[in-house]
Write an enzyme that holds these catalytic residues in place. Structure first.
Site, short mmCIF file in Angstrom:
data_model
loop_
_atom_site.label_atom_id
_atom_site.label_comp_id
_atom_site.label_asym_id
_atom_site.label_seq_id
_atom_site.Cartn_x
_atom_site.Cartn_y
_atom_site.Cartn_z
N ASP A 43 0.82 -1.21 0.00
CA ASP A 43 0.00 0.00 0.00
C ASP A 43 0.86 1.27 0.00
O ASP A 43 0.34 2.37 -0.11
CB ASP A 43 -0.92 -0.01 1.23
CG ASP A 43 -1.94 1.12 1.20
OD1 ASP A 43 -2.44 1.45 0.12
OD2 ASP A 43 -2.22 1.69 2.27
N SER A 63 -6.15 6.02 -0.18
CA SER A 63 -6.43 4.83 -0.99
C SER A 63 -7.93 4.59 -1.03
O SER A 63 -8.60 4.67 0.01
CB SER A 63 -5.73 3.61 -0.39
OG SER A 63 -4.35 3.82 -0.28
N GLN A 113 -4.10 -0.06 -7.72
CA GLN A 113 -4.75 0.75 -6.71
C GLN A 113 -5.25 2.05 -7.33
O GLN A 113 -4.55 2.68 -8.13
CB GLN A 113 -3.78 1.09 -5.56
CG GLN A 113 -4.41 1.90 -4.44
CD GLN A 113 -3.42 2.16 -3.31
OE1 GLN A 113 -2.75 3.18 -3.31
NE2 GLN A 113 -3.34 1.25 -2.36
#
Length: 285
Positions: free
Chosen positions: A203, A227, A277
């Site tokens: 991430d 995110s 993402q």
């Protein structure tokens, strides 16, 4: 946040509460919300806890719904969607204060033989030639330096370059970034531990690649960055405590959102995973 590999392993260890129900601990952190990689890794482990160990995680798809509260534990509720002869599927909802903050769907497969091909790893400098991310923050005079050294010591990150500086020029792909990453310490030989540790680290830095052509960073004053969703495909086994190349590219940014896609290569050129993402990259003037 975890200050070592041992701290990271402890953070990702879950408490069994009941059938299909788990509790994840929180680190000592100054962050205002739960790190997305933490909740993704804990949710993946919760799903794996309910799955026959003969099945190995090959993909996860997830959405971040609400900012997590770092002051209270996270409850993970696992739904067993499928247990087939080849595949098993789990859905996990992460809750705090009675509300869902994150959803994950993970798929597991019994290992089998099949067709094989992969992209070739790009030609990049060795990790030792990359720039330590903390040193890069210090060189910029960034306020992120102290936060990085305090919150992210469990990871070793070396910056290779981006499409504005350090990477070969390619006008057709204006938003690219490459980094070497590894867990800063030694993990056990448990493959699931490496998948979870990688998910935790995956991430990081992705949304930074979406900002490369625009002359701003995630920490630039006035930027709101978060995110929105996160997907990982695990292609081949690898160790998260050995160097892996995060080869990132952002094919599009629009509507206050940026999309990042990344290939993950081991140092010997094996394509180990792919990550995608989309996140909020809003300039708040």
């Amino acid at each position: 946040m975890p200050a070592s590999a041992d701290d990271l392993v402890a953070l990702l260890d879950l408490e069994d509460l009941d059938l299909n129900l788990f509790r994840g601990r929180q680190p000592d952190t100054a962050l205002q919300r739960v790190f997305g990689g933490q909740v993704a890794a804990q949710a993946l482990l919760a799903a794996a806890r309910t799955t026959d160990p003969a099945y190995v995680a090959h993909s996860l798809h997830s959405y971040f719904l609400l900012p997590g509260d770092t002051a209270v534990p996270i409850i993970y509720d696992v739904e067993r969607l499928r247990d087939g002869r080849s595949f098993a599927t789990r859905r996990v909802v992460a809750r705090q204060h009675g509300r869902a903050i994150y959803y994950l769907t993970a798929n597991f497969q019994r290992p089998e033989e099949g067709f094989e091909h992969q992209d070739v790893m790009p030609d990049v400098p060795a990790p030792e030639e990359g720039i330590d991310l903390g040193a890069m923050f210090r060189a910029r005079g960034s306020g992120n330096t102290a936060e990085w050294e305090r919150e992210w010591a469990a990871l070793d990150v070396r910056y290779v370059g981006n499409s504005q500086q350090g990477l070969p020029e390619d006008p057709s792909r204006p938003a690219r970034a490459r980094l070497w990453i590894r867990v800063n310490g030694e993990l056990s030989d448990d493959p699931l531990q490496h998948l979870a540790a990688f998910t935790y680290a995956s991430d990081m830095t992705l949304l930074g690649s979406t900002l490369v052509p625009h002359g701003v960073h995630i920490s630039t004053p006035g930027m709101q960055v978060a995110s929105l969703d996160h997907t990982v495909w695990f292609h081949r086994p690898f160790r998260a405590d050995q160097w892996w190349l995060y080869d990132q590219e952002s094919p599009s940014a629009s509507g206050g959102r940026g999309l990042a896609i990344a290939r993950v290569f081991t140092q010997d050129g094996v394509l180990a995973a792919s990550v995608a993402q989309e996140g909020l990259i809003r300039r708040r003037d």
